[in-house]
Design a protein around this motif. Structure first.
Motif, PDB file in Angstrom:
ATOM      1  N   UNK A   1     -13.050  -0.255  -2.682  1.00  0.00           N
ATOM      2  CA  UNK A   1     -13.625   0.514  -1.579  1.00  0.00           C
ATOM      3  C   UNK A   1     -14.821  -0.237  -1.002  1.00  0.00           C
ATOM      4  N   UNK A   2     -14.563  -0.948   0.078  1.00  0.00           N
ATOM      5  CA  UNK A   2     -15.613  -1.633   0.828  1.00  0.00           C
ATOM      6  C   UNK A   2     -15.752  -0.947   2.183  1.00  0.00           C
ATOM      7  N   UNK A   3     -16.785  -1.331   2.942  1.00  0.00           N
ATOM      8  CA  UNK A   3     -16.956  -0.772   4.294  1.00  0.00           C
ATOM      9  C   UNK A   3     -15.718  -1.070   5.144  1.00  0.00           C
ATOM     10  N   UNK A   4     -15.204  -2.281   5.026  1.00  0.00           N
ATOM     11  CA  UNK A   4     -14.031  -2.670   5.811  1.00  0.00           C
ATOM     12  C   UNK A   4     -12.796  -1.865   5.396  1.00  0.00           C
TER      13      UNK A   4
ATOM     14  N   UNK B   1     -19.698   3.363  -3.584  1.00  0.00           N
ATOM     15  CA  UNK B   1     -18.322   3.401  -3.064  1.00  0.00           C
ATOM     16  C   UNK B   1     -17.963   4.815  -2.586  1.00  0.00           C
ATOM     17  N   UNK B   2     -18.414   5.812  -3.315  1.00  0.00           N
ATOM     18  CA  UNK B   2     -18.178   7.198  -2.892  1.00  0.00           C
ATOM     19  C   UNK B   2     -18.880   7.484  -1.566  1.00  0.00           C
ATOM     20  N   UNK B   3     -20.078   6.964  -1.413  1.00  0.00           N
ATOM     21  CA  UNK B   3     -20.835   7.179  -0.179  1.00  0.00           C
ATOM     22  C   UNK B   3     -20.160   6.494   1.006  1.00  0.00           C
TER      23      UNK B   3
ATOM     24  N   UNK C   1     -12.743  13.531  -3.408  1.00  0.00           N
ATOM     25  CA  UNK C   1     -12.882  12.418  -4.360  1.00  0.00           C
ATOM     26  C   UNK C   1     -12.687  12.979  -5.760  1.00  0.00           C
ATOM     27  N   UNK C   2     -11.697  12.452  -6.443  1.00  0.00           N
ATOM     28  CA  UNK C   2     -11.374  12.907  -7.798  1.00  0.00           C
ATOM     29  C   UNK C   2     -11.515  11.749  -8.765  1.00  0.00           C
TER      30      UNK C   2
END
Length: 453
Positions: free
Chosen positions: A256-259, A301-303, A314-315
């Motif tokens: 999970x990246x911004x992209x 990553x959650x943010x 989100x689990x």
């Protein structure tokens, strides 16, 4: 016509492979019957993620033989990879079929039955003898780089289809046996995945769920000139006409990246429901687990996901009682979970798995303490899950109707929103598989909201 019964243990990948084996048998002329007395062949797709899973696998194999002592009992899958030699000596087991050999199930059975027909030629032959030695049924899974070619064109659930796109894992978490039973990362060719999605969509499936043993590693095993990522695969699937939803299985947090999040948010078929495996909210414990991130990194990553999507679900998974987990480590984890605010948590008590590093670690946690910690987090999970569901009340959303549901003697149809929140509408014939848009009005109970449309 021979009758075959199948039973699945374990993960969604196993479920997919069980469906695929069933279709192989059907295509070969077998009649598929319930897992009960009367079958000629019993196939148990085993699990070996914990010692308890091993035990359940053995129990199901013995149960099958008791139901019909004359039947052929087939042990398939992960437990076979972990304990193949032991299973070959088990009188309840007639055949063992390891991972990457399930596609050969029909030919393995045919060979076995051919040998059973020749007792007068070989009086020493018995039902528990192995099939022809030239037919290999267990391979060294750590040596192969070949993706097993299994596919499906239908499943028992007529609204959602799980599709396996990746196998194996290179992570070697200290508690996990899976890299030894599933082997290294192997990815399915993207054109094969897209073709399967097309077939399933034509058959009426509204939603597909991408699954794998380590889904985030998809494509990393392809040659450099053919290198693809999970995001590339998702984009290809997104182009399939008629498909309405794409849901993702468990993801490694570091993907999970911004992209990545921004690209997904631009694909309208993506369900904003992300399962990011955590395992512990204590950096000390994560390090002993050989997880490759920190709690700060995970929260970031959650943010990112919450910035890209409106109120995404989100689990996660959490293990309690890992060797060396102190009371302080557990309290740190609990506070961290509250801070992240998950929709759902799968809470597991650490189970020692022979053959892993964690099994021989010092400071093993007593079962009574594991149970206390598990109950504590399960209570927290209920609170957070209800809070998330309530956060959608008053919002317009869409629900894919899946099955009938009774509540307080009233008949409903029930399904899931894109965020996987359960919602119900008054029962009407013909609603199964239909996407209904409406407003979530109120909670009927702690798990189901009422949809007005």
């Amino acid at each position: 016509m021979k009758k075959a019964a199948l039973h699945n243990l374990g993960c969604k990948v196993n479920s997919y492979e069980t469906e695929a084996m069933q279709q192989l048998l059907e295509n070969a002329g077998y009649e598929i019957v319930p897992f009960a007395e009367g079958a000629d062949v019993y196939i148990i797709n085993t699990c070996s993620v914990t010692n308890i899973a091993d035990r359940k696998s053995r129990q199901m194999l013995h149960r099958a033989k008791k139901m019909n002592p004359e039947a052929v009992v087939v042990a398939a899958g992960c437990y076979v990879q972990a304990a193949g030699e032991e299973l070959k000596k088990d009188e309840a087991v007639d055949l063992v079929v390891g991972n990457n050999k399930k596609t050969d199930l029909v030919s393995i059975l045919e060979d076995y039955f051919a040998q059973r027909k020749k007792p007068e030629e070989d009086t020493a032959y018995s039902q528990n003898d192995a099939p022809d030695e030239t037919l290999e049924t267990i391979i060294d899974i750590g040596d192969t780089r070949e993706y097993e070619n299994l596919s499906i064109d239908r499943i028992s659930d007529h609204t959602r289809a799980f599709i396996k796109v990746q196998d194996g894992c290179n992570q070697f978490c200290s508690y996990c046996i899976i890299p030894y039973t599933r082997g290294r990362v192997r990815s399915r060719r993207p054109d094969e995945v897209v073709e399967e999605v097309k077939r399933l969509t034509i058959s009426g499936y509204q939603e597909i769920v991408l699954t794998g043993i380590h889904l985030s590693s998809y494509g990393m095993d392809f040659p450099e000139e053919e290198r693809l990522t999970l995001l590339d695969l998702i984009k290809s699937i997104h182009e399939v006409e008629g498909l309405k939803r794409i849901r993702l299985g468990s993801l490694e947090p570091r993907i999970v990246t911004e992209e990545f999040a921004s690209e997904l948010a631009g694909l309208h078929k993506i369900c904003p429901h992300f399962h990011l495996s955590l395992q512990s909210g204590s950096d000390n414990t994560l390090k002993r687990m050989n997880r490759h991130y920190t709690t700060e990194d995970y929260l970031n990553r959650c943010q990112i996901l919450r910035k890209a999507f409106k109120n995404p679900a989100i689990t996660t998974d959490v293990i309690v009682g890992f060797p060396g987990e102190s009371d302080e480590d557990f309290q740190v984890t609990k506070e961290y979970l509250k801070n992240v605010q998950f929709y759902e948590m799968h809470v597991f008590k650490y189970s020692k798995r022979n053959g892993t590093k964690a099994a021989v670690m010092p400071d093993q946690v007593p079962e009574s303490i594991k149970a206390e910690r598990s109950n504590d987090l399960l209570c927290l999970e209920k609170e957070m899950s209800l809070e998330y569901r309530k956060s959608w009340l008053g919002s317009r959303t869409e629900v894919l109707m899946e099955e009938e549901y009774w509540w307080n003697d009233i008949h409903y149809m029930i399904g899931h929103t894109r965020e996987y929140v359960k919602a119900a509408v008054p029962f009407e014939e013909g609603l199964k598989g239909v996407v209904i848009e409406g407003i979530l009005m109120e909670m009927m109970n702690d798990e189901v909201a009422f949809l007005k449309y």
